[in-house]
Design an enzyme around this catalytic site. Structure first.
Site, mmCIF file in Angstrom:
data_model
loop_
_atom_site.group_PDB
_atom_site.id
_atom_site.type_symbol
_atom_site.label_atom_id
_atom_site.label_comp_id
_atom_site.label_asym_id
_atom_site.label_seq_id
_atom_site.Cartn_x
_atom_site.Cartn_y
_atom_site.Cartn_z
ATOM 1 N N THR A 1 -83.469 -17.220 91.353
ATOM 2 C CA THR A 1 -82.564 -18.370 91.190
ATOM 3 C C THR A 1 -82.153 -18.825 92.688
ATOM 4 O O THR A 1 -81.645 -18.170 93.312
ATOM 5 C CB THR A 1 -81.007 -17.558 90.500
ATOM 6 O OG1 THR A 1 -81.704 -16.687 89.715
ATOM 7 C CG2 THR A 1 -80.188 -18.860 90.178
ATOM 8 N N ASN B 1 -79.944 -4.833 89.616
ATOM 9 C CA ASN B 1 -80.610 -6.018 88.708
ATOM 10 C C ASN B 1 -82.059 -5.188 88.628
ATOM 11 O O ASN B 1 -82.729 -4.772 89.644
ATOM 12 C CB ASN B 1 -80.761 -7.212 89.300
ATOM 13 C CG ASN B 1 -81.539 -8.224 88.961
ATOM 14 O OD1 ASN B 1 -82.496 -7.897 88.199
ATOM 15 N ND2 ASN B 1 -81.064 -9.205 88.514
ATOM 16 N N ARG C 1 -90.399 -13.920 81.907
ATOM 17 C CA ARG C 1 -91.526 -13.578 83.068
ATOM 18 C C ARG C 1 -91.406 -12.163 83.362
ATOM 19 O O ARG C 1 -92.269 -11.465 83.689
ATOM 20 C CB ARG C 1 -91.568 -14.512 84.336
ATOM 21 C CG ARG C 1 -90.288 -14.176 85.011
ATOM 22 C CD ARG C 1 -90.589 -14.841 86.419
ATOM 23 N NE ARG C 1 -90.156 -16.217 86.193
ATOM 24 C CZ ARG C 1 -89.771 -17.056 87.381
ATOM 25 N NH1 ARG C 1 -89.709 -16.546 88.308
ATOM 26 N NH2 ARG C 1 -89.706 -18.241 87.253
ATOM 27 N N HIS D 1 -77.265 -11.845 95.399
ATOM 28 C CA HIS D 1 -78.460 -12.496 95.714
ATOM 29 C C HIS D 1 -79.026 -12.357 97.178
ATOM 30 O O HIS D 1 -78.244 -12.546 98.287
ATOM 31 C CB HIS D 1 -78.534 -13.998 95.298
ATOM 32 C CG HIS D 1 -79.803 -14.613 95.005
ATOM 33 N ND1 HIS D 1 -80.928 -14.790 95.914
ATOM 34 C CD2 HIS D 1 -80.269 -14.999 93.711
ATOM 35 C CE1 HIS D 1 -81.750 -15.030 95.341
ATOM 36 N NE2 HIS D 1 -81.713 -15.348 93.940
ATOM 37 N N ARG E 1 -85.136 -14.678 81.380
ATOM 38 C CA ARG E 1 -85.362 -15.816 81.903
ATOM 39 C C ARG E 1 -86.139 -16.805 80.793
ATOM 40 O O ARG E 1 -86.638 -15.979 79.562
ATOM 41 C CB ARG E 1 -86.376 -15.785 83.067
ATOM 42 C CG ARG E 1 -85.731 -15.322 84.430
ATOM 43 C CD ARG E 1 -86.742 -15.713 85.645
ATOM 44 N NE ARG E 1 -86.693 -16.976 85.878
ATOM 45 C CZ ARG E 1 -86.076 -17.654 86.829
ATOM 46 N NH1 ARG E 1 -85.205 -16.802 87.457
ATOM 47 N NH2 ARG E 1 -86.331 -18.927 87.201
ATOM 48 N N HIS F 1 -82.061 -10.378 83.970
ATOM 49 C CA HIS F 1 -81.790 -11.941 83.718
ATOM 50 C C HIS F 1 -82.808 -11.948 82.687
ATOM 51 O O HIS F 1 -84.206 -11.970 83.060
ATOM 52 C CB HIS F 1 -82.359 -12.524 85.040
ATOM 53 C CG HIS F 1 -82.159 -14.166 85.139
ATOM 54 N ND1 HIS F 1 -82.326 -15.042 86.289
ATOM 55 C CD2 HIS F 1 -82.008 -14.993 84.225
ATOM 56 C CE1 HIS F 1 -82.339 -16.177 86.089
ATOM 57 N NE2 HIS F 1 -82.119 -16.352 84.594
ATOM 58 N N GLU G 1 -77.527 -12.119 82.863
ATOM 59 C CA GLU G 1 -77.591 -13.239 83.700
ATOM 60 C C GLU G 1 -78.451 -14.305 82.846
ATOM 61 O O GLU G 1 -79.450 -13.908 82.086
ATOM 62 C CB GLU G 1 -78.318 -13.092 85.002
ATOM 63 C CG GLU G 1 -77.642 -12.667 86.164
ATOM 64 C CD GLU G 1 -78.601 -11.977 87.276
ATOM 65 O OE1 GLU G 1 -79.806 -12.336 87.298
ATOM 66 O OE2 GLU G 1 -78.101 -11.469 88.204
ATOM 67 N N GLU H 1 -69.466 -15.383 90.628
ATOM 68 C CA GLU H 1 -70.390 -14.780 91.630
ATOM 69 C C GLU H 1 -70.825 -15.767 92.597
ATOM 70 O O GLU H 1 -71.437 -16.648 92.438
ATOM 71 C CB GLU H 1 -71.642 -14.111 90.773
ATOM 72 C CG GLU H 1 -72.619 -13.269 91.761
ATOM 73 C CD GLU H 1 -73.736 -12.931 90.762
ATOM 74 O OE1 GLU H 1 -73.605 -12.301 89.639
ATOM 75 O OE2 GLU H 1 -74.882 -12.556 91.428
ATOM 76 N N HIS I 1 -87.259 -6.511 88.189
ATOM 77 C CA HIS I 1 -88.447 -6.178 88.685
ATOM 78 C C HIS I 1 -89.137 -4.826 88.365
ATOM 79 O O HIS I 1 -90.412 -4.720 88.332
ATOM 80 C CB HIS I 1 -88.322 -6.290 90.281
ATOM 81 C CG HIS I 1 -87.897 -7.628 90.574
ATOM 82 N ND1 HIS I 1 -88.632 -8.924 90.005
ATOM 83 C CD2 HIS I 1 -87.140 -8.518 91.116
ATOM 84 C CE1 HIS I 1 -88.190 -9.964 90.335
ATOM 85 N NE2 HIS I 1 -86.988 -9.698 91.208
HETATM 86 N N1 PXP Z 1 -77.155 -12.185 91.032
HETATM 87 C C1 PXP Z 1 -77.782 -13.503 90.489
HETATM 88 C C2 PXP Z 1 -77.126 -14.451 89.786
HETATM 89 C C3 PXP Z 1 -79.186 -13.450 90.482
HETATM 90 O O1 PXP Z 1 -79.945 -14.450 89.646
HETATM 91 C C4 PXP Z 1 -79.970 -12.255 90.978
HETATM 92 C C5 PXP Z 1 -81.308 -12.607 91.010
HETATM 93 O O2 PXP Z 1 -81.772 -12.254 89.765
HETATM 94 C C6 PXP Z 1 -79.172 -11.427 91.844
HETATM 95 C C7 PXP Z 1 -77.593 -11.320 91.688
HETATM 96 C C8 PXP Z 1 -79.910 -10.454 92.460
HETATM 97 O O3 PXP Z 1 -80.747 -10.777 93.472
HETATM 98 P P1 PXP Z 1 -81.556 -10.044 94.342
HETATM 99 O O4 PXP Z 1 -82.846 -9.564 93.336
HETATM 100 O O5 PXP Z 1 -82.045 -10.796 95.508
HETATM 101 O O6 PXP Z 1 -80.939 -8.619 94.751
#
Ligand code: PXP
Length: 236
Positions: free
Chosen positions: A101, A7, A49, A191, A45, A43, A70, A151, A10
């Protein structure tokens, strides 16, 4: 063996903080692919952001592996996804004020809406995954609305404070994974997974993809900072 989808939200958080056009999410996505990952997760959003519409459009164009989008089930976001057609859409709950999330999607509550969205997504060839807590009732509903994947939200496991709590959360995940597989759903997880807590989750062989973001992007600062400073010193 579980595969990794990174992901890269960031990378965009950093870019948006300065309103610059770097660091580039496209460059990041190319590195994710080069390192043999299963795909790239972003994601989009509602408050934009970090990831922007253009990022998703550009990623769809260049990715050779999988784009996992996402997204909330807000109409504007659903319409956007139907234009871009990611390989996979992971439907998540979304609150404006949350830092990330916070919980899983309440599939029971949004059953009829989800059924409609999933039907349209399937007509466009989009694989649908529902981000849910390790809860057997939610899994039953995920099956009823014809999701392809769930998931499993690993956040509670990741945030557990002591051994007993970690064990309890881990067992919930394991039970949910087996149950989902039995009902015919495919399973991803993610997550809060990091370099310390991922191993046990990765060992559950029924899990296909792990979606991991924050810990990897945070780690790059300290695996890359020394080189970045040295490059600058050399120029100076
Ligand atoms: N899976 C989902 C559905 C999420 O919303 C997120 C965060 O955007 C992640 C995985 C990844 O989480 P993390 O950034 O904590 O690894």
């Amino acid at each position: 063996m579980a595969k990794l989808c990174v992901n890269i939200d960031h990378i965009a958080t950093l870019r948006q903080a300065r309103g610059e056009n770097f660091p580039s999410v496209i460059q990041a996505a190319k590195i994710v692919e080069k390192t043999g990952c299963d795909g790239v997760t972003v994601h989009l959003r509602e408050d934009r952001r970090h990831i922007q519409d253009k990022d998703v459009i550009d990623l769809k164009k260049i990715l050779k592996t999988k784009l996992n989008l996402e997204m909330s089930i807000n109409k504007n976001i659903v319409d956007f996804a139907l234009k871009v057609i990611p390989v996979e859409a992971t439907l998540v709950p979304e609150k404006r004020q949350e830092l990330t999330t916070e919980g899983g999607l309440n599939v029971i509550r949004y059953k009829s809406k989800l059924k409609k969205i999933i039907k349209i997504f399937h007509q466009k060839g989009i694989i649908v995954s529902l981000f849910i807590n390790p809860d057997l009732k939610q899994i039953n509903s995920a099956k009823e609305v014809n999701a392809d994947f769930i998931e499993i939200h690993t956040g509670h496991y990741a945030n557990a404070k002591n051994k007993r709590e970690i064990e309890k959360e881990f067992m919930k995940i394991k039970k949910a994974v087996y149950y989902a597989k039995k009902t015919g759903l495919r399973v991803n997880a993610g997550h809060g997974l990091n370099y310390d807590n991922v191993k046990r989750i990765a060992q559950i062989k029924e899990i296909e993809d792990l979606n991991i973001g924050f810990s990897i992007i945070a780690r790059t600062l300290f695996t890359g900072l020394e080189n970045a400073i040295k490059e600058m010193l050399k120029i100076i």
